[in-house]
Design an enzyme around this catalytic site. Structure first.
Site, PDB file in Angstrom:
ATOM      1  N   THR A  27       0.907  -1.044  -0.299  1.00 12.14           N
ATOM      2  CA  THR A  27      -0.097   0.181  -0.200  1.00 12.14           C
ATOM      3  C   THR A  27       0.797   1.065  -0.350  1.00 12.14           C
ATOM      4  OG1 THR A  27      -1.108  -1.300   1.187  1.00 12.14           O
ATOM      5  CG2 THR A  27      -1.717   0.640   0.878  1.00 12.14           C
ATOM      6  N   LYS A 139       4.712  -8.950   4.145  1.00  8.41           N
ATOM      7  CA  LYS A 139       3.332  -8.782   3.410  1.00  8.41           C
ATOM      8  C   LYS A 139       1.903 -10.132   2.649  1.00  8.41           C
ATOM      9  CE  LYS A 139       1.053  -4.101   4.296  1.00  8.41           C
ATOM     10  NZ  LYS A 139       1.244  -2.895   4.554  1.00  8.41           N
ATOM     11  N   GLU A 172       5.324  -4.944  16.020  1.00  8.24           N
ATOM     12  CA  GLU A 172       4.628  -4.301  15.933  1.00  8.24           C
ATOM     13  C   GLU A 172       3.718  -3.477  16.457  1.00  8.24           C
ATOM     14  OE1 GLU A 172       3.893  -5.861  11.820  1.00  8.24           O
ATOM     15  OE2 GLU A 172       2.628  -7.233  13.161  1.00  8.24           O
TER      16      GLU A 172
END
Length: 270
Positions: A27, A139, A172
Site C-alpha cells: 500500500t 506482507k 509491531e
C-alpha cells in the site's frame, strides 16, 4: 480497479487469493500523481513473490499500471495485490493461470493528520502473532491476525495496538512499525520471527544509516518500551506519528519524531 490491466471489479472465485490467500500486497501513498517510494514498494513485492515462490510477474507492466492509476490523483492511496492466479488443483499451483495483478486507488485517510499533533494512544493487544520465520517480514495476503487485532482495538478508545508475538516479544502495531528512543539510542523490533518489514521502516533505517546513526534491532519484551523516553510509529501513509500513551504510561518527548518527520519531508520533496 484494474485486474491484469483491465478496468473491472470481478475476480474469479477460483483465484488463489480467494481460495488460499496465496499472494502478497503493498500500500503506497500518492502525492501529486506520484507514488512515494515506488522503487521500495516494487522491491517489497518482488521479495514477497520470491519468498512465496509465486509465478513470474510482468514487473514492467505492473509499474506502468501503478503509475497510470496514480497519475490523476493529487492525494490518494494506491494498493497493489499480486496473487498466484486462478486454478491449480488443491494447494498445487500446477496448471494455474499465472500471476494476477490487482491495482486499486482509494481516498486519502485524513485521520492521521490530527494525530501528528495529539499523538497516538497505544494499547497492548491481547491477540498475539504466531512466530513464522518462513513468512516473517513479507506482507502476504493472510491477515487474519491483524483483522482480530483490529477487532479488539475497535472496542477500545486507543488509536493503535502494540502487538507482541506468542513468546511475549514486541513485534509491531496493527498497521504500523515502531521505533523507540532511550537516551541517545534508537531501537526497533527484530522481525525475523513475525511481523511485516514495512517500506517506511526500511526508509527510516536507511536515512539513519546515511546520517551515521545506529538503530538497534532487538528482541525485547514490552517492559523495554515502558522504559523508553519516546516511541514513534510509522507506515507508508502516516508516515510517522508520535506516541503519547502506551497503556498507562505517557510520553511527551518528540526528538526522534522530529528527526523522522524531517526525513519524510525530504522524501516528499523529491
Amino acid at each position: 480497479m484494474w485486474i491484469n490491466g483491465t478496468e473491472q471489479r470481478t475476480l474469479p472465485v477460483s483465484d488463489r487469493a480467494t481460495q488460499f490467500g496465496d499472494g502478497c500486497f503493498t500500500t503506497a501513498a500518492v502525492h501529486n500523481g506520484r507514488i512515494q517510494l515506488l522503487a521500495a514498494h516494487l522491491r517489497r513485492l518482488r521479495e514477497g513473490c520470491e519468498r512465496l515462490m509465486m509465478p513470474d510477474v510482468d514487473w514492467s507492466q505492473l509499474e506502468k499500471e501503478m503509475r497510470a492509476a496514480a497519475q490523476p490523483h493529487a492525494q490518494a492511496v494506491l494498493k497493489v495485490i499480486l496473487s498466484a492466479g486462478a486454478g491449480g488443483r488443491g494447494y498445487s499451483r500446477k496448471g494455474g493461470s499465472g500471476a494476477t495483478r490487482i491495482v486499486s486507488v482509494a481516498p486519502w485517510p485524513h485521520h492521521y493528520q490530527p494525530l501528528q499533533t495529539l499523538g497516538v494512544r497505544l494499547r497492548t493487544s491481547p491477540v498475539r502473532l504466531a512466530q513464522s520465520p518462513l513468512l516473517a517480514g513479507i506482507k502476504h495476503l493472510n491477515r487474519l491476525e491483524q483483522v482480530m487485532i483490529r477487532a479488539h482495538l475497535d472496542q477500545s478508545d486507543a488509536d493503535e495496538a502494540l502487538v507482541l508475538d506468542t513468546s511475549g516479544y514486541v513485534v509491531e502495531c496493527c498497521a504500523a512499525n515502531l521505533f523507540w528512543r532511550q537516551g541517545e539510542r534508537v531501537f526497533t523490533p527484530d522481525l525475523t520471527h513475525a511481523g511485516v518489514d514495512g517500506v517506511m521502516r526500511r526508509y527510516l533505517m536507511e536515512q539513519m544509516a546515511a546520517a551515521g546513526l545506529h538503530c538497534d534491532v532487538v528482541r525485547c519484551e514490552a517492559t523495554q518500551l515502558q522504559a523508553a523516553d519516546e516511541i514513534v510509529i510509522c507506515n507508508a501513509l502516516m508516515p510517522v506519528l508520535p506516541v503519547r500513551q502506551l497503556d498507562d504510561r505517557t510520553f511527551s518527548e518528540r526528538a526522534l519524531y522530529q528527526r523522522f518527520q524531517h526525513s519524510c519531508y525530504l522524501m516528499e520533496a523529491k
